[in-house]
Design an enzyme around this catalytic site. Sequence first.
Site, PDB file in Angstrom:
ATOM      1  N   CYS A  88       0.835  -1.202   0.000  1.00 33.12           N
ATOM      2  CA  CYS A  88       0.000   0.000   0.000  1.00 33.12           C
ATOM      3  C   CYS A  88       0.873   1.256   0.000  1.00 33.12           C
ATOM      4  O   CYS A  88       0.583   2.228  -0.697  1.00 33.12           O
ATOM      5  CB  CYS A  88      -0.910  -0.021   1.228  1.00 33.12           C
ATOM      6  N   CYS A 137      -4.414  -1.872   5.508  1.00 31.03           N
ATOM      7  CA  CYS A 137      -4.065  -0.500   5.161  1.00 31.03           C
ATOM      8  C   CYS A 137      -5.247   0.211   4.510  1.00 31.03           C
ATOM      9  O   CYS A 137      -5.654  -0.118   3.402  1.00 31.03           O
ATOM     10  CB  CYS A 137      -2.889  -0.554   4.187  1.00 31.03           C
TER      11      CYS A 137
END
Length: 395
Positions: free
Chosen positions: A100, A200
Site C-alpha cells: 500500500c 491498510c
Amino acid sequence: MKRVVVGLSGGVDSSVTAYLLKEQGYDVIGLFMKNWHDDSVTISDECPWLEDSNDAMIVAEKLGIPFQTVDLSEQYKERIVDYMFDEYEKGRTPNPDVLCNREIKFDVFMDIALGLGADYVATGHYCRKEEEVINGKKVYKLLAGKDNNKDQSYFLCQLSQEQLAKALFPIGELTKPEVRAIAKEADLITAEKKDSQGLCFIGKVRLPDFLQQKLQPKEGVIVQIPSTFEAYTKSLPKFEHKIAELEYKSKKFTYQVSDGKTVGKHQGAHYFTKGQRKGLAVGGTKEPLFVIETDVDENIIYTGEGKSHQGLYRNVLFVSNEELHWVREDLALSVGETMEVEARIRYRQSLEKAKIYKVGNGIFVEFANAQSAIQEGQFVAWYANEELLGSGVIS
C-alpha cells in the site's frame, strides 16, 4: 511557502502530522484516500471509512486547511486486493501494508499531490528521513522511528530514492504518548481515537472472511508431523562452498501425508499461513498445534505441536533479483559481495543479526539465529545502525 499534501486518514498520527507542518509554516492540504467500496466483498457492517473521512474533515476544519477525498479504490483493487488474493491462492503470505505504501501512498497518491502543486507528501509514519551528499550526489536515508514500540520503517521498506526525496515524516522523532499529548493540546477530535487494526486504509476486516469471498472453501486434511520427523535429525552433508550450504539451508522442509497422522479437517489450505495457531480447531495435544507448512496444490495443512517445533524454524532465506529492492542504491551489492546487517521478516519483530550474500540470481540472507515461520511472500528488510538499507520478497 513549500506546499505539503498530508494523507489524512482520520487517525491521531496523521492529524498531528498536519498540525505540526502547519505550525512549521508549510502550506498544508489534507487529502483522505478512499480505498474501498466494493460491496460484493463486504468487510463488516460497520463502515470505518465514512467515520474516518468525517474525522479527517473535522481535523482539517480545525486546522483551517483545505480538504478533499480522493477515490483510489480502483487502483487499490488492482494493485493490492487482487495481488493479495493471487498470493494467498499460491500459498504465499503477502504484506498489504508494505504494498500500500509503495503502490498507493507514494505512487498514485503522490502523483495526485504533485498535480496539486505539492513539494512533498507527508504521512503519519513513525520513521525518520535524513539526507547526505555522498560522492557529490544527494542520498536519502530512511531511519527507524524514535519510538521503538511504534517504529514503522519496515512498512516503507520498498520506497525508492525518488519517493523518499518527496516524503516527510514529521512524527518520526516523537513517541506515541507525545503525539497523543500534542493532539490533546491542539484540541483535535482524534486525540483519544484508537489506532485502526485493519488492512491498510480498509479498516476492520477478518482476513479469513475476506479471503473466503473470493477463494472458495475446499475441504482438506490437517496432518500432524512428529518432532522425530527424519529430515529434522538428518546430519548436514559436506558442502563444497558457502553458497552450496546457503542453498541447502534456504530450502523448506517438504512433507507427505504419510509422514504424520491426520488429526482434522480444514476448509482450504489457502486460508492458512505458516506459524498460525488459531482456526485449526484440533484438540487433544499437550501443546497447541501450529501450521508448519501448507500445500495449496494438494490442499493439505501440515502442523507441529508447540511453538518450538523444528518444522517452524530456518535461518536462511532467499530473495530473487526480481523481488530485490535497495533503498540505498549506492550500497547495492555486486555478485560475490557480502554485508553484515540486522534484519527482520515481519513488523514488530526485533532486529536480528544477519549476513547477506549476493549471488547471480539474487541474495541469501543468513540469520545468526533460526527464525520462526519464514513465509514466502513476506518482506525481509535489512538495516545498519537504525537505517533501512533494502528489502525483498521472500522466495
